[in-house]
Design a protein around this motif. Sequence first.
Motif, PDB file in Angstrom:
ATOM      1  N   ILE A  33       0.626  -1.243  -0.009  1.00  0.00           N
ATOM      2  CA  ILE A  33      -0.050  -0.105   0.165  1.00  0.00           C
ATOM      3  C   ILE A  33       0.887   1.057  -0.241  1.00  0.00           C
ATOM      4  CG2 ILE A  33      -1.788   1.361   1.438  1.00  0.00           C
ATOM      5  CD1 ILE A  33      -2.566  -1.359   2.588  1.00  0.00           C
ATOM      6  N   LYS A  34       0.989   2.031  -1.038  1.00  0.00           N
ATOM      7  CA  LYS A  34       1.530   3.232  -1.107  1.00  0.00           C
ATOM      8  C   LYS A  34       0.828   4.580  -0.746  1.00  0.00           C
ATOM      9  CE  LYS A  34       4.650   1.489  -4.769  1.00  0.00           C
ATOM     10  NZ  LYS A  34       5.177   1.561  -6.123  1.00  0.00           N
ATOM     11  N   THR A  35       1.517   5.044   0.055  1.00  0.00           N
ATOM     12  CA  THR A  35       0.749   6.498   0.588  1.00  0.00           C
ATOM     13  C   THR A  35       1.462   7.579  -0.055  1.00  0.00           C
ATOM     14  OG1 THR A  35       2.034   6.619   2.833  1.00  0.00           O
ATOM     15  CG2 THR A  35      -0.241   5.310   2.670  1.00  0.00           C
ATOM     16  N   ALA A  36       1.180   8.912   0.428  1.00  0.00           N
ATOM     17  CA  ALA A  36       2.171   9.672  -0.056  1.00  0.00           C
ATOM     18  C   ALA A  36       3.536   9.810   0.359  1.00  0.00           C
ATOM     19  CB  ALA A  36       1.405  11.217   0.191  1.00  0.00           C
ATOM     20  N   ASP A  37       3.910   9.462   1.492  1.00  0.00           N
ATOM     21  CA  ASP A  37       5.218   9.444   2.051  1.00  0.00           C
ATOM     22  C   ASP A  37       5.821   8.289   2.727  1.00  0.00           C
ATOM     23  OD1 ASP A  37       3.278   9.413   3.957  1.00  0.00           O
ATOM     24  OD2 ASP A  37       4.421  10.592   5.404  1.00  0.00           O
ATOM     25  N   GLU A  38       4.982   6.988   2.574  1.00  0.00           N
ATOM     26  CA  GLU A  38       5.630   5.644   2.683  1.00  0.00           C
ATOM     27  C   GLU A  38       4.736   4.556   1.949  1.00  0.00           C
ATOM     28  OE1 GLU A  38       4.836   5.259   6.950  1.00  0.00           O
ATOM     29  OE2 GLU A  38       2.759   5.144   6.919  1.00  0.00           O
ATOM     30  N   GLU A  39       5.366   3.328   2.195  1.00  0.00           N
ATOM     31  CA  GLU A  39       4.911   2.200   1.693  1.00  0.00           C
ATOM     32  C   GLU A  39       4.703   1.104   2.941  1.00  0.00           C
ATOM     33  OE1 GLU A  39       7.708   0.533  -0.923  1.00  0.00           O
ATOM     34  OE2 GLU A  39       6.846   1.853  -2.697  1.00  0.00           O
ATOM     35  N   LEU A  40       3.457   0.536   2.853  1.00  0.00           N
ATOM     36  CA  LEU A  40       3.182  -0.576   3.858  1.00  0.00           C
ATOM     37  C   LEU A  40       3.346  -1.845   3.164  1.00  0.00           C
ATOM     38  CD1 LEU A  40      -0.049   1.345   5.557  1.00  0.00           C
ATOM     39  CD2 LEU A  40       2.462   1.152   6.406  1.00  0.00           C
ATOM     40  N   VAL A  41       4.242  -2.596   3.621  1.00  0.00           N
ATOM     41  CA  VAL A  41       4.526  -3.938   2.881  1.00  0.00           C
ATOM     42  C   VAL A  41       4.132  -5.110   3.767  1.00  0.00           C
ATOM     43  CG1 VAL A  41       6.111  -5.555   1.627  1.00  0.00           C
ATOM     44  CG2 VAL A  41       6.277  -2.828   1.666  1.00  0.00           C
ATOM     45  N   PHE A  42       3.259  -5.807   3.437  1.00  0.00           N
ATOM     46  CA  PHE A  42       2.558  -7.028   4.175  1.00  0.00           C
ATOM     47  C   PHE A  42       3.120  -8.187   3.472  1.00  0.00           C
ATOM     48  CE2 PHE A  42      -0.671  -3.624   4.798  1.00  0.00           C
ATOM     49  CZ  PHE A  42      -0.963  -3.901   5.910  1.00  0.00           C
ATOM     50  N   THR A  43       3.833  -9.121   3.990  1.00  0.00           N
ATOM     51  CA  THR A  43       4.247 -10.259   3.518  1.00  0.00           C
ATOM     52  C   THR A  43       3.691 -11.302   4.279  1.00  0.00           C
ATOM     53  OG1 THR A  43       6.048 -10.157   4.748  1.00  0.00           O
ATOM     54  CG2 THR A  43       6.512  -9.465   2.698  1.00  0.00           C
ATOM     55  N   ASP A  44       3.066 -12.569   3.674  1.00  0.00           N
ATOM     56  CA  ASP A  44       2.529 -13.504   4.288  1.00  0.00           C
ATOM     57  C   ASP A  44       1.191 -13.092   4.865  1.00  0.00           C
ATOM     58  OD1 ASP A  44       4.270 -15.512   3.428  1.00  0.00           O
ATOM     59  OD2 ASP A  44       5.627 -15.094   5.334  1.00  0.00           O
ATOM     60  N   ALA A  45       0.498 -12.222   4.407  1.00  0.00           N
ATOM     61  CA  ALA A  45      -0.827 -11.611   4.879  1.00  0.00           C
ATOM     62  C   ALA A  45      -2.188 -12.365   4.347  1.00  0.00           C
ATOM     63  CB  ALA A  45      -0.886 -10.172   4.404  1.00  0.00           C
ATOM     64  N   GLN A  46      -2.995 -12.472   5.321  1.00  0.00           N
ATOM     65  CA  GLN A  46      -4.014 -13.118   4.577  1.00  0.00           C
ATOM     66  C   GLN A  46      -5.053 -12.212   3.993  1.00  0.00           C
ATOM     67  OE1 GLN A  46      -5.929 -14.321   8.467  1.00  0.00           O
ATOM     68  NE2 GLN A  46      -5.681 -16.467   7.800  1.00  0.00           N
ATOM     69  N   VAL A  47      -5.333 -12.361   2.889  1.00  0.00           N
ATOM     70  CA  VAL A  47      -6.038 -11.419   2.000  1.00  0.00           C
ATOM     71  C   VAL A  47      -7.350 -12.052   1.698  1.00  0.00           C
ATOM     72  CG1 VAL A  47      -6.251  -9.991  -0.025  1.00  0.00           C
ATOM     73  CG2 VAL A  47      -3.896 -10.478   1.098  1.00  0.00           C
ATOM     74  N   THR A  48      -8.589 -11.452   1.981  1.00  0.00           N
ATOM     75  CA  THR A  48      -9.835 -12.137   1.518  1.00  0.00           C
ATOM     76  C   THR A  48     -10.678 -11.035   0.606  1.00  0.00           C
ATOM     77  OG1 THR A  48      -9.875 -12.968   3.667  1.00  0.00           O
ATOM     78  CG2 THR A  48     -11.958 -12.716   2.465  1.00  0.00           C
ATOM     79  N   ARG A  49     -11.285 -11.461  -0.466  1.00  0.00           N
ATOM     80  CA  ARG A  49     -12.051 -10.520  -1.245  1.00  0.00           C
ATOM     81  C   ARG A  49     -13.649 -10.741  -1.117  1.00  0.00           C
ATOM     82  NH1 ARG A  49     -10.424 -11.728  -7.264  1.00  0.00           N
ATOM     83  NH2 ARG A  49     -11.729 -13.715  -6.556  1.00  0.00           N
ATOM     84  N   MET A  50     -14.140  -9.997  -0.705  1.00  0.00           N
ATOM     85  CA  MET A  50     -15.840 -10.140  -0.809  1.00  0.00           C
ATOM     86  C   MET A  50     -16.422  -9.294  -1.805  1.00  0.00           C
ATOM     87  SD  MET A  50     -16.356  -9.797   3.432  1.00  0.00           S
ATOM     88  CE  MET A  50     -17.014  -8.154   3.369  1.00  0.00           C
ATOM     89  N   ASP A  51     -17.276  -9.928  -2.691  1.00  0.00           N
ATOM     90  CA  ASP A  51     -17.986  -9.451  -3.605  1.00  0.00           C
ATOM     91  C   ASP A  51     -19.471  -9.443  -3.162  1.00  0.00           C
ATOM     92  OD1 ASP A  51     -19.067  -8.618  -5.921  1.00  0.00           O
ATOM     93  OD2 ASP A  51     -18.606 -10.414  -7.034  1.00  0.00           O
ATOM     94  N   ALA A  52     -20.014  -8.088  -2.934  1.00  0.00           N
ATOM     95  CA  ALA A  52     -21.278  -7.968  -2.550  1.00  0.00           C
ATOM     96  C   ALA A  52     -22.005  -7.120  -3.732  1.00  0.00           C
ATOM     97  CB  ALA A  52     -21.501  -7.543  -1.166  1.00  0.00           C
ATOM     98  N   GLN A  53     -22.996  -7.619  -4.218  1.00  0.00           N
ATOM     99  CA  GLN A  53     -23.763  -6.822  -5.274  1.00  0.00           C
ATOM    100  C   GLN A  53     -22.898  -6.007  -6.293  1.00  0.00           C
ATOM    101  OE1 GLN A  53     -26.070  -4.252  -2.733  1.00  0.00           O
ATOM    102  NE2 GLN A  53     -27.468  -5.862  -2.086  1.00  0.00           N
ATOM    103  N   GLY A  54     -21.685  -6.898  -6.440  1.00  0.00           N
ATOM    104  CA  GLY A  54     -20.834  -6.192  -7.630  1.00  0.00           C
ATOM    105  C   GLY A  54     -19.685  -5.406  -7.061  1.00  0.00           C
TER     106      GLY A  54
END
Length: 125
Positions: A33-54
């Motif tokens: 995740i890149k912000t204006a002044d830094e990067e947040l780097v997640f390694t080995d993170a759990q990522v979930t995608r939710m699809d609700a009404q498109g």
Amino acid sequence: MFGGGGMNPRKMKQMMKQMGIDVTELDAEEVVIKTADEELVFTDAQVTRMDAQGQETYQIVGEPETRALGAGDEGGDDDAADADAGIPEDDIEIVAQRAGASKDEAREALEAEGGDLAAAIARLE
């Protein structure tokens, strides 16, 4: 999420399906995740995608490493040169390994392709 603490996960999944919410676990290796002044780097993170009404929503669970924008590893001369060029050392190593090329060739290919790993690998193959 819906206040279902203690609810059976199977029942929760069934309720979400009835509400038209599709949940998918993603096999992510790294999330940045890149912000204006830094990067947040997640390694080995759990990522979930939710699809609700498109509408897709992503949830990331893990501990991020924080680093300044454009900062690479600052171990040696090669790393400093890569940070100046804007090409991370990890990307150079990945391209070199996948394409069976030297680090210099991988760096040149990445620079020519604007940092696109797949295009750099294809260029060297």
